[in-house]
Design a protein around this motif. Structure first.
Motif, PDB file in Angstrom:
ATOM      1  N   ALA A 115       0.818  -1.209   0.000  1.00 29.18           N
ATOM      2  CA  ALA A 115       0.000   0.000   0.000  1.00 29.18           C
ATOM      3  C   ALA A 115       0.853   1.262   0.000  1.00 29.18           C
ATOM      4  O   ALA A 115       0.559   2.226  -0.728  1.00 29.18           O
ATOM      5  N   GLU A 116       1.905   1.271   0.798  1.00 29.12           N
ATOM      6  CA  GLU A 116       2.729   2.476   0.894  1.00 29.12           C
ATOM      7  C   GLU A 116       3.418   2.823  -0.429  1.00 29.12           C
ATOM      8  O   GLU A 116       3.338   3.966  -0.885  1.00 29.12           O
ATOM      9  N   PRO A 117       4.109   1.876  -1.095  1.00 31.86           N
ATOM     10  CA  PRO A 117       4.742   2.242  -2.356  1.00 31.86           C
ATOM     11  C   PRO A 117       3.755   2.581  -3.463  1.00 31.86           C
ATOM     12  O   PRO A 117       4.049   3.412  -4.333  1.00 31.86           O
ATOM     13  N   ILE A 118       2.575   1.963  -3.457  1.00 28.58           N
ATOM     14  CA  ILE A 118       1.559   2.298  -4.461  1.00 28.58           C
ATOM     15  C   ILE A 118       1.095   3.739  -4.255  1.00 28.58           C
ATOM     16  O   ILE A 118       1.010   4.512  -5.219  1.00 28.58           O
ATOM     17  N   CYS A 119       0.804   4.102  -3.011  1.00 28.60           N
ATOM     18  CA  CYS A 119       0.390   5.479  -2.742  1.00 28.60           C
ATOM     19  C   CYS A 119       1.490   6.467  -3.130  1.00 28.60           C
ATOM     20  O   CYS A 119       1.209   7.547  -3.669  1.00 28.60           O
ATOM     21  N   ALA A 120       2.743   6.100  -2.882  1.00 25.92           N
ATOM     22  CA  ALA A 120       3.850   6.978  -3.254  1.00 25.92           C
ATOM     23  C   ALA A 120       3.992   7.089  -4.768  1.00 25.92           C
ATOM     24  O   ALA A 120       4.201   8.187  -5.301  1.00 25.92           O
ATOM     25  N   ARG A 121       3.876   5.965  -5.479  1.00 28.67           N
ATOM     26  CA  ARG A 121       4.029   5.968  -6.939  1.00 28.67           C
ATOM     27  C   ARG A 121       3.008   6.898  -7.591  1.00 28.67           C
ATOM     28  O   ARG A 121       3.330   7.604  -8.558  1.00 28.67           O
ATOM     29  N   PHE A 122       1.782   6.907  -7.068  1.00 25.93           N
ATOM     30  CA  PHE A 122       0.713   7.675  -7.708  1.00 25.93           C
ATOM     31  C   PHE A 122       0.436   9.013  -7.026  1.00 25.93           C
ATOM     32  O   PHE A 122      -0.572   9.653  -7.305  1.00 25.93           O
ATOM     33  N   GLY A 123       1.345   9.445  -6.151  1.00 24.35           N
ATOM     34  CA  GLY A 123       1.240  10.770  -5.559  1.00 24.35           C
ATOM     35  C   GLY A 123       0.150  10.942  -4.528  1.00 24.35           C
ATOM     36  O   GLY A 123      -0.195  12.074  -4.170  1.00 24.35           O
ATOM     37  N   LEU A 124      -0.366   9.844  -4.016  1.00 20.42           N
ATOM     38  CA  LEU A 124      -1.406   9.946  -2.997  1.00 20.42           C
ATOM     39  C   LEU A 124      -0.841  10.171  -1.607  1.00 20.42           C
ATOM     40  O   LEU A 124      -1.518  10.711  -0.732  1.00 20.42           O
ATOM     41  N   ASP A 125       0.387   9.763  -1.397  1.00 20.39           N
ATOM     42  CA  ASP A 125       0.983   9.876  -0.064  1.00 20.39           C
ATOM     43  C   ASP A 125       1.065  11.313   0.423  1.00 20.39           C
ATOM     44  O   ASP A 125       0.959  11.575   1.627  1.00 20.39           O
ATOM     45  N   VAL A 126       1.238  12.252  -0.498  1.00 19.30           N
ATOM     46  CA  VAL A 126       1.346  13.655  -0.094  1.00 19.30           C
ATOM     47  C   VAL A 126      -0.025  14.313   0.077  1.00 19.30           C
ATOM     48  O   VAL A 126      -0.111  15.464   0.517  1.00 19.30           O
ATOM     49  N   LEU A 127      -1.086  13.593  -0.271  1.00 22.03           N
ATOM     50  CA  LEU A 127      -2.443  14.132  -0.161  1.00 22.03           C
ATOM     51  C   LEU A 127      -3.179  13.594   1.056  1.00 22.03           C
ATOM     52  O   LEU A 127      -4.305  14.015   1.335  1.00 22.03           O
ATOM     53  N   VAL A 128      -2.556  12.652   1.778  1.00 23.72           N
ATOM     54  CA  VAL A 128      -3.191  12.071   2.965  1.00 23.72           C
ATOM     55  C   VAL A 128      -2.233  12.194   4.154  1.00 23.72           C
ATOM     56  O   VAL A 128      -1.062  12.517   4.001  1.00 23.72           O
ATOM     57  N   ASP A 129      -2.774  11.897   5.326  1.00 28.10           N
ATOM     58  CA  ASP A 129      -1.997  12.045   6.552  1.00 28.10           C
ATOM     59  C   ASP A 129      -1.450  10.727   7.075  1.00 28.10           C
ATOM     60  O   ASP A 129      -0.834  10.689   8.143  1.00 28.10           O
ATOM     61  N   GLY A 130      -1.677   9.662   6.330  1.00 26.47           N
ATOM     62  CA  GLY A 130      -1.152   8.369   6.729  1.00 26.47           C
ATOM     63  C   GLY A 130      -1.713   7.270   5.854  1.00 26.47           C
ATOM     64  O   GLY A 130      -2.763   7.431   5.214  1.00 26.47           O
ATOM     65  N   VAL A 131      -0.996   6.159   5.786  1.00 23.00           N
ATOM     66  CA  VAL A 131      -1.430   4.992   5.015  1.00 23.00           C
ATOM     67  C   VAL A 131      -1.395   3.788   5.938  1.00 23.00           C
ATOM     68  O   VAL A 131      -0.341   3.434   6.482  1.00 23.00           O
ATOM     69  N   PHE A 132      -2.546   3.154   6.130  1.00 14.95           N
ATOM     70  CA  PHE A 132      -2.664   1.983   6.992  1.00 14.95           C
ATOM     71  C   PHE A 132      -3.134   0.802   6.155  1.00 14.95           C
ATOM     72  O   PHE A 132      -4.207   0.844   5.540  1.00 14.95           O
ATOM     73  N   GLY A 133      -2.307  -0.238   6.112  1.00  9.46           N
ATOM     74  CA  GLY A 133      -2.647  -1.433   5.372  1.00  9.46           C
ATOM     75  C   GLY A 133      -2.717  -2.637   6.276  1.00  9.46           C
ATOM     76  O   GLY A 133      -2.548  -2.538   7.501  1.00  9.46           O
ATOM     77  N   ALA A 134      -2.974  -3.771   5.650  1.00  8.59           N
ATOM     78  CA  ALA A 134      -3.078  -5.023   6.388  1.00  8.59           C
ATOM     79  C   ALA A 134      -1.689  -5.578   6.692  1.00  8.59           C
ATOM     80  O   ALA A 134      -0.688  -5.147   6.104  1.00  8.59           O
ATOM     81  N   PRO A 135      -1.617  -6.553   7.590  1.00  6.27           N
ATOM     82  CA  PRO A 135      -0.351  -7.243   7.836  1.00  6.27           C
ATOM     83  C   PRO A 135      -0.009  -8.136   6.643  1.00  6.27           C
ATOM     84  O   PRO A 135      -0.774  -8.202   5.670  1.00  6.27           O
ATOM     85  N   PRO A 136       1.120  -8.847   6.664  1.00  8.12           N
ATOM     86  CA  PRO A 136       1.459  -9.745   5.556  1.00  8.12           C
ATOM     87  C   PRO A 136       0.354 -10.769   5.286  1.00  8.12           C
ATOM     88  O   PRO A 136      -0.486 -11.049   6.141  1.00  8.12           O
ATOM     89  N   ASP A 137       0.379 -11.319   4.073  1.00  6.72           N
ATOM     90  CA  ASP A 137      -0.692 -12.208   3.621  1.00  6.72           C
ATOM     91  C   ASP A 137      -0.939 -13.394   4.544  1.00  6.72           C
ATOM     92  O   ASP A 137      -2.070 -13.896   4.617  1.00  6.72           O
ATOM     93  N   ASP A 138       0.100 -13.857   5.245  1.00  9.70           N
ATOM     94  CA  ASP A 138      -0.075 -15.050   6.071  1.00  9.70           C
ATOM     95  C   ASP A 138      -0.678 -14.745   7.440  1.00  9.70           C
ATOM     96  O   ASP A 138      -0.885 -15.645   8.259  1.00  9.70           O
ATOM     97  N   VAL A 139      -0.988 -13.469   7.692  1.00 13.62           N
ATOM     98  CA  VAL A 139      -1.622 -13.075   8.953  1.00 13.62           C
ATOM     99  C   VAL A 139      -3.076 -12.710   8.673  1.00 13.62           C
ATOM    100  O   VAL A 139      -3.348 -11.758   7.934  1.00 13.62           O
ATOM    101  N   PRO A 140      -4.038 -13.436   9.230  1.00 14.47           N
ATOM    102  CA  PRO A 140      -5.450 -13.133   8.967  1.00 14.47           C
ATOM    103  C   PRO A 140      -5.790 -11.696   9.359  1.00 14.47           C
ATOM    104  O   PRO A 140      -5.343 -11.195  10.396  1.00 14.47           O
ATOM    105  N   SER A 141      -6.571 -11.037   8.511  1.00 13.94           N
ATOM    106  CA  SER A 141      -6.934  -9.649   8.770  1.00 13.94           C
ATOM    107  C   SER A 141      -8.228  -9.321   8.047  1.00 13.94           C
ATOM    108  O   SER A 141      -8.503  -9.872   6.979  1.00 13.94           O
TER     109      SER A 141
END
Length: 222
Positions: A115-141
């Motif tokens: 999530a973090e690199p995708i937001c950075a690639r498309f310039g969304l990181d500078v338009l929001v105050d934080g990026v919160f994603g899920a844990p790694p795929d092997d951790v249920p979420s």
């Protein structure tokens, strides 16, 4: 002093049209495992939920789900994660809400590591105050878990001035788990009536309508 309004934003299907990359990577995973590739309509449902859940829901045997996720991620990191685009009007909508005093954070079921690199690639990181994603795929979420982590990190928020914005039923369910309202967006990947059935308080058809709806729900006035 009252907490500033807080807007939690789904990523896939809400801020970005990530469908093309997700469809291609999922299809590649099915082919890698020698399993029938789902139809185009079925692949659309892969946008939103945790990827392992989608494989389970589409016929991948339980003992092969991990292999499917591994194959999917191989294609994803090879370029599929960037086969993506920000929806027209979204940057302007985010700028308007921030200018109005809203705090904006991405809350996505996509693992944080992507999530973090995708937001950075498309310039969304500078338009929001934080990026919160899920844990790694092997951790249920679940989306509720992601929202919980975001709210805990933010700390200073109020239910009356906090909303979730998303395009799938998981966003509405995750919001409801915390007593929050969900605004659905129609330009994403929900099936007909999905958001309404899941409890979204409103469904909007454009980023400009999203701004107006969020402002009203969190009590901002001109």
């Amino acid at each position: 002093m009252a907490a500033a309004p807080l807007v939690l934003l789904d990523l896939d299907g809400t801020l970005t049209d990530s469908g093309p990359g997700i469809f291609a990577c999922a299809a590649d995973a099915f082919r890698t495992l020698g399993l029938p590739v789902p139809t185009a309509a079925e692949l659309r449902t892969f946008v939103g939920p945790p990827i392992a859940d989608s494989f389970r829901a589409h016929g991948v045997p339980a003992d092969r789900v991990r292999d499917a996720v591994t194959a999917y991620r191989a294609a994803f990191v090879a370029g599929g994660m960037y086969d993506n685009a920000v929806f027209d009007g979204i940057p302007e909508a985010l700028r308007r809400l921030r200018a109005d005093g809203c705090r904006l954070v991405v809350a996505t079921s996509k693992p944080q590591v992507y999530a973090e690199p995708i937001c950075a690639r498309f310039g969304l990181d500078v338009l929001v105050d934080g990026v919160f994603g899920a844990p790694p795929d092997d951790v249920p979420s679940t989306k509720a878990d992601v929202i919980a982590a975001a709210l805990a990190a933010i700390g200073d928020w109020s239910r009356g001035t906090t909303v979730m914005v998303g395009d799938r039923e998981h966003d509405a369910a995750g919001a409801a788990a915390h007593g929050l309202r969900c605004v659905g967006v129609s330009w994403g990947y929900a099936g007909h009536g999905e958001l309404e059935r899941a409890g979204a308080v409103e469904v909007v058809d454009s980023p400009s309508a999203l701004v107006a709806t969020v402002r009203r729900l969190v009590g901002l006035t001109d």
